[in-house]
Design a protein around this motif. Structure first.
Motif, PDB file in Angstrom:
ATOM      1  N   LEU A  70       0.861  -1.185   0.000  1.00  0.00           N
ATOM      2  CA  LEU A  70       0.000   0.000   0.000  1.00  0.00           C
ATOM      3  C   LEU A  70       0.894   1.231   0.000  1.00  0.00           C
ATOM      4  N   ASP A  71       0.703   2.117  -0.966  1.00  0.00           N
ATOM      5  CA  ASP A  71       1.513   3.329  -1.077  1.00  0.00           C
ATOM      6  C   ASP A  71       0.630   4.562  -0.971  1.00  0.00           C
ATOM      7  N   HIS A  72       1.133   5.554  -0.244  1.00  0.00           N
ATOM      8  CA  HIS A  72       0.463   6.856  -0.142  1.00  0.00           C
ATOM      9  C   HIS A  72       1.491   7.919  -0.481  1.00  0.00           C
ATOM     10  N   GLU A  73       1.183   8.723  -1.476  1.00  0.00           N
ATOM     11  CA  GLU A  73       2.071   9.795  -1.942  1.00  0.00           C
ATOM     12  C   GLU A  73       3.473   9.270  -2.223  1.00  0.00           C
ATOM     13  N   GLY A  74       3.540   8.078  -2.841  1.00  0.00           N
ATOM     14  CA  GLY A  74       4.810   7.507  -3.248  1.00  0.00           C
ATOM     15  C   GLY A  74       5.574   6.783  -2.154  1.00  0.00           C
ATOM     16  N   ASN A  75       5.037   6.731  -0.949  1.00  0.00           N
ATOM     17  CA  ASN A  75       5.714   6.064   0.163  1.00  0.00           C
ATOM     18  C   ASN A  75       4.946   4.825   0.585  1.00  0.00           C
ATOM     19  N   ARG A  76       5.666   3.742   0.821  1.00  0.00           N
ATOM     20  CA  ARG A  76       5.070   2.489   1.278  1.00  0.00           C
ATOM     21  C   ARG A  76       4.613   2.637   2.723  1.00  0.00           C
ATOM     22  N   ILE A  77       3.377   2.220   3.007  1.00  0.00           N
ATOM     23  CA  ILE A  77       2.864   2.265   4.375  1.00  0.00           C
ATOM     24  C   ILE A  77       3.460   1.089   5.147  1.00  0.00           C
ATOM     25  N   ALA A  78       4.116   1.395   6.251  1.00  0.00           N
ATOM     26  CA  ALA A  78       4.725   0.380   7.107  1.00  0.00           C
ATOM     27  C   ALA A  78       4.436   0.785   8.547  1.00  0.00           C
ATOM     28  N   GLY A  79       3.360   0.286   9.090  1.00  0.00           N
ATOM     29  CA  GLY A  79       2.925   0.693  10.422  1.00  0.00           C
ATOM     30  C   GLY A  79       1.525   1.257  10.319  1.00  0.00           C
ATOM     31  N   ILE A  80       1.297   2.366  10.992  1.00  0.00           N
ATOM     32  CA  ILE A  80      -0.032   2.998  10.957  1.00  0.00           C
ATOM     33  C   ILE A  80       0.072   4.337  10.240  1.00  0.00           C
TER      34      ILE A  80
END
Length: 123
Positions: A70-80
């Motif tokens: 899952l990516d948000h604004e080009g960054n992978r979500i890792a955590g919350i």
């Protein structure tokens, strides 16, 4: 001078994301989502959507591991990840593999809509 090199997949995604964002913001040419899920206050896992999702005071919480992709604004979500969709405003876009996930807030309800690049007929 710095030269950025992007893979074909990154470039393709960037172009598709730009087109998808424009379509989602265009009130006269909105594609149909392939899935739609209302989000509630209790943490839950959604069908075919990685991570755990819940809403507190209008804010969306997403718990995900890097392997969930899952990516948000080009960054992978890792955590919350905590997102603040604006009531009646444009949705917050995320990426999962080849799909776009749009989080919207309308009439006090928070919804996630899933779009596929197969929806290219809406260009």
């Amino acid at each position: 001078m710095t030269i950025a090199v992007h893979s074909t997949a990154e470039t393709d995604w960037a172009h598709w994301h730009t087109r998808c964002s424009a379509r989602l913001l265009d009130p006269h040419h909105r594609p149909d989502p392939i899935a739609r899920y209302p989000l509630g206050e209790a943490p839950e896992q959604l069908p075919d959507v990685p991570g755990t999702w819940w809403v507190v005071d209008g804010r969306v919480f997403i718990a995900a591991k890097p392997g969930d992709r899952l990516d948000h604004e080009g960054n992978r979500i890792a955590g919350i990840e905590i997102l603040d969709p604006v009531e009646g405003g444009p949705g917050v876009l995320l990426r999962h593999d080849e799909r776009a996930l749009e989080i919207i807030r309308q009439d006090g309800q928070t919804v996630i809509r899933i779009y596929s690049p197969a929806d290219e007929h809406t260009r």
